[in-house]
Design an enzyme around this catalytic site. Structure first.
Site, PDB file in Angstrom:
ATOM      1  N   GLY A 184      -2.452  12.243   5.017  1.00  0.00           N
ATOM      2  CA  GLY A 184      -1.420  11.276   4.678  1.00  0.00           C
ATOM      3  C   GLY A 184      -0.012  11.656   5.071  1.00  0.00           C
ATOM      4  N   ASP A 236       0.877   2.768   3.651  1.00  0.00           N
ATOM      5  CA  ASP A 236       0.020   3.837   3.124  1.00  0.00           C
ATOM      6  C   ASP A 236       0.873   5.094   2.863  1.00  0.00           C
ATOM      7  OD1 ASP A 236      -2.123   5.260   2.192  1.00  0.00           O
ATOM      8  OD2 ASP A 236      -3.118   5.490   4.122  1.00  0.00           O
ATOM      9  N   HIS A 283      -5.482  -0.433   5.606  1.00  0.00           N
ATOM     10  CA  HIS A 283      -5.178   0.406   6.789  1.00  0.00           C
ATOM     11  C   HIS A 283      -6.241   0.352   7.885  1.00  0.00           C
ATOM     12  CE1 HIS A 283      -7.594   2.894   4.215  1.00  0.00           C
ATOM     13  NE2 HIS A 283      -6.601   3.422   3.541  1.00  0.00           N
ATOM     14  N   ASP A 323      -8.858   3.098  -3.596  1.00  0.00           N
ATOM     15  CA  ASP A 323      -8.294   3.730  -2.401  1.00  0.00           C
ATOM     16  C   ASP A 323      -8.090   5.231  -2.574  1.00  0.00           C
ATOM     17  OD1 ASP A 323      -7.127   3.815   0.224  1.00  0.00           O
ATOM     18  OD2 ASP A 323      -5.220   4.141  -0.781  1.00  0.00           O
ATOM     19  N   HIS A 339       0.833  -1.213   0.000  1.00  0.00           N
ATOM     20  CA  HIS A 339       0.000   0.000   0.000  1.00  0.00           C
ATOM     21  C   HIS A 339       0.866   1.261   0.000  1.00  0.00           C
ATOM     22  CE1 HIS A 339      -3.965   1.975   1.547  1.00  0.00           C
ATOM     23  NE2 HIS A 339      -3.285   2.788   0.772  1.00  0.00           N
TER      24      HIS A 339
HETATM   25 ZN   LIG Z   1      -6.858   4.603   1.977  1.00  0.00          ZN
END
Ligand SMILES: [Zn+2]
Lengths: 436, 337
Positions: free
Chosen positions: A322, A303, A230, A150, A58
């Site tokens: 993020g 992520d 996640h 995503d 990811h």
């Molecule tokens: Zn996500």
């Protein structure tokens, strides 16, 4: 290609339940059965751990479209610096990865970069709009190893059902960012005591829980493969555990920030603590760790979500969600899972190698003879301070700046080529071969 | 580098008699970002300082030279004529130069961040920025990027410390003390920065705090701060010494948090009838601008229990006090050739 001998290291390969001090031989870019005649390069791994190259299922590499945040080349270099030899990159780019051509572009850029291996994940829906299925078969032809929208969830239950059904013909997994969007409008952090204290819009844990419950049920009726991305809440972990117990094909991943940080960090109003799903409470963190321990969560990933400084240096509601993660994945895992005794080395590495490889159906994550020689040599005891200025990623948005951490990727090989090393342990013994 | 005056110097001109004990050095902060960070002693220091400044407002010459040569910028990224005027007047009474800068956040989004804007303003020469912003934490972020002192004049639904302080001053003046009082905050707690500053201030000064309103506007999580959460006004009315009537923030509603204004008023509007159910010396505060006929009836707003106009004049004194206390922590003004 040079023949490489990695000597004296502690080889930990969860794919073979292996944990022993031994030499590892690499011939022609592959793991060899035993000693070759002579090595061109000797890597002295005494005191170090020799593991299959780490796999991150990811990451966001931002190319095409947002190359000021990251490119496939810089993201893959960042992966290597963190000990990650293969990444699966998310399709929420501009344009999104929803056709064979865009998937092929990612594969091509990955090959050109010659850093970590880069595998595209294709969109579930055309344009990530959540309305109709993308050309999943064509994406597979272009190199896609899984599907996801995503960045946002597949909100429409009917579409999610069709995706889980249709993807069975490729036996590929549907990865879902689980979130009921109607419950998270205006949210920038976990909804609860801390969001109330700060006057910030909240995203309730239930927004995740409800979607996880819905999708597990959809996986049950379709027989498709569902992967929860996640995971961050206590109830979601429980739901996955329960789903597995009932034999449903559901897997889950957790990111370091969700087992090492809690939502009270937002008291600093620092956008490096703004992620989606958000940092949750101490109870959720404990549940994620418990899920990692008992196997409800079988994959660790980052992520990795790079954003240029000027984008993160905004008011909390303007800054994007993020953080970057590739270069802190291993040390945060060591410091927060292995050192406190939650996971052994072999258990942690299983979630970072073979389990990840199996999720996305790639022939990686193992040191079995004949396998591609992707190897991560880890210094398990070194203590160092996270300095974002040293990151190979184009972006610096980390919540771990200044943290003292343990464990680091020392030397990393991809396809039998040394592509990253902190130096000092690699020795060329025969001319002719040319280590990178 | 510190040009900070000693504790005794920190006292405003009118404060303290010659025989009063030296005050402890309670004010050491460069910024005023919220009441959550402040100690009880720091809050009392502002209130005491404000008391001495309120005397100045009664003089014929309403100016003291405390901030002479200083430049105060009002940086308002959200409209509020009242708060801005109050800060401007407070700064002028301390002889500062005051400059207003207003911008809608939307007009900034074309590349320039609000941090850029603030840096530009600082480059023009600025000692103190009074910052109003729709996002929680924006003043905190700014304090890390500029060298001016920052006063938070309201950051989204987070805090509005000078409003909290002026409410405390108003209560203390009317009741003599804050400790031991029961104070209800009525209405939209969830979206109210005034509520958050009031809660911290009141709790630190020893009041009992009741938060009252419909469950969609009164987060249960607030109980963990040590407040009582109540949904029925009738139940809490008899116990209240003070009711602070918060404005319904129509602009902050995402919609659907209560069925209608009419229904809200039916359950929560302060009317004469409800006032009669409370203690005879009930004090009613309402941080302006109020919606008459929604949160309280005109008779109550203008009635004998209402302290609304006192709040306005106390606001001026509190803002003078804050500007004054922070001015000791600003960098020294550069010498003029
Ligand atoms: Zn996500």
């Amino acid at each position: 290609m040079p023949t490489i001998q990695i000597t004296g290291g502690r080889i930990i390969d969860p794919s073979q339940e292996l944990d022993q001090i031994a030499d590892l031989w690499i011939v022609d870019g592959r793991i060899a059965d035993g000693p070759a005649a002579a090595a061109d390069v000797v890597v002295d791994a005494r005191g170090l751990i020799v593991a299959p190259g780490l796999i991150d299922v990811h990451v966001h590499l931002r190319e095409p479209g947002q190359e000021d945040d990251e490119t496939i080349a810089t993201g893959a270099a960042s992966a290597l610096a963190g000990g990650v030899t293969s990444v699966a990159c998310m399709p929420n780019t501009l344009p999104p990865i929803d056709t064979q051509a865009t998937a092929e572009f990612v594969v091509l850029q990955g090959r050109r970069a010659r850093q970590a291996n880069v595998y595209p994940v294709g969109c579930v829906s055309k344009g990530r709009k959540g309305e109709e299925l993308a050309g999943l078969g064509q994406l597979v032809a272009g190199g896609a190893v899984a599907f996801t929208d995503d960045g946002s969830p597949v909100s429409n239950a009917g579409l999610m059902r069709r995706a889980l059904e249709y993807s069975k013909m490729f036996d590929l997994v549907i990865m879902q960012h689980c979130q009921v969007m109607e419950l998270t409008v205006g949210g920038v952090m976990n909804e609860g005591f801390e969001s109330m204290r700060l006057g910030l819009g909240g995203m309730p844990a239930a927004a995740e829980d409800i979607m996880v419950a819905r999708d597990i049920r959809l996986a049950e009726i379709t027989g498709g493969r569902l992967h929860i991305q996640h995971i961050s809440t206590a109830r979601a972990v429980e739901l996955v555990r329960e789903g597995k117990r009932r034999g449903i094909r559901v897997t889950a991943e957790a990111c370091p920030h969700h087992f090492s940080l809690t939502d009270d960090r937002l008291r600093t109003f620092d956008s490096n603590f703004k992620m989606n799903p958000p940092l949750r409470t101490a109870e959720d963190v404990a549940a994620v760790i418990e899920g990692l321990k008992d196997g409800a969560i079988e994959i660790l990933c980052t992520d990795h979500a790079p954003h240029a400084r000027e984008k993160k240096m905004r008011e909390l509601d303007q800054a994007p969600f993020g953080i970057v993660g590739l270069e802190t994945l291993l040390p945060i895992t060591v410091t927060h899972l292995i050192e406190p005794g939650h996971l052994s080395w072999i258990e942690a590495l299983r979630k970072l190698t073979i389990n990840a490889a199996r999720l996305i159906n790639i022939p990686k994550g193992t040191l079995k003879p004949g396998a591609d020689a992707d190897v991560t040599i880890i210094d398990p005891t070194t203590t160092w301070t996270v300095d974002p200025a040293q990151f190979r990623s184009k972006s610096r948005n980390t919540p771990y700046a200044g943290w003292e951490v343990r464990g680091r990727a020392h030397t990393v090989l991809v396809d039998g080529e040394i592509r990253h090393t902190l130096g000092g342990i690699v020795r060329e013994v025969r001319s002719g071969g040319s280590p990178a | 580098m510190s040009t900070a005056p000693s504790a005794a110097d920190s006292r405003p001109p009118a404060a303290g008699g010659p025989d009063s004990e030296p005050a402890p050095p309670v004010w050491t902060r460069k910024h005023l970002l919220g009441l959550e960070d402040l100690s009880r002693e720091e809050i009392l220091a502002v209130l005491d300082t404000a008391e001495s400044f309120s005397e100045i407002s009664n003089r014929s010459r309403k100016k003291v030279p405390a901030l002479q040569g200083r430049i105060v910028f009002n940086l308002f990224f959200e409209n509020s004529t009242r708060t801005r005027t109050s800060f401007s007047l407070a700064a002028k009474r301390l002889s500062a130069d005051v400059q207003d800068f207003s911008a809608q956040v939307s007009s900034l989004s074309k590349g320039e961040t609000f941090i850029d804007t603030a840096k530009n303003i600082e480059a023009m020469g600025c000692d103190l920025m009074v910052v109003r912003h729709p996002t929680p934490g924006a003043p905190h972020l700014l304090s890390q990027h500029v060298s001016s002192s920052i006063i938070n004049a309201g950051d989204g639904a987070h805090e509005h410390p000078t409003q909290g302080l002026l409410d405390l001053m108003t209560i203390r003046r009317a009741k003599g003390n804050v400790e031991g009082l029961t104070v209800a905050l009525l209405g939209d707690i969830a979206h109210s920065r005034v509520a958050r500053s009031n809660i911290w201030g009141l709790l630190k000064l020893g009041a009992k705090v009741i938060l009252c309103g419909p469950p969609t506007l009164v987060p249960k999580a607030m109980e963990r701060l040590g407040c009582e959460v109540a949904y029925r006004l009738e139940d809490v009315l008899p116990r209240c010494d003070v009711i602070n009537v918060l404005r319904i923030q129509f602009e902050r509603q995402q919609g659907g948090l209560f069925p209608s204004v009419g229904e809200y008023s039916q359950f929560y509007m302060m009317t004469q009838e409800r006032v009669r159910k409370a203690k005879p010396d009930l004090l009613i505060l309402a941080p302006g601008p109020i919606n008459r006929g929604v949160e309280l009836t005109p008779e109550v707003a203008d009635g004998k229990h209402s302290a609304i106009l006192n709040q306005v004049s106390n606001g001026l004194a509190v803002r003078m006090a804050v500007l004054y206390l922070l001015s000791g922590k600003m960098d020294a003004a550069p010498p003029v050739d």
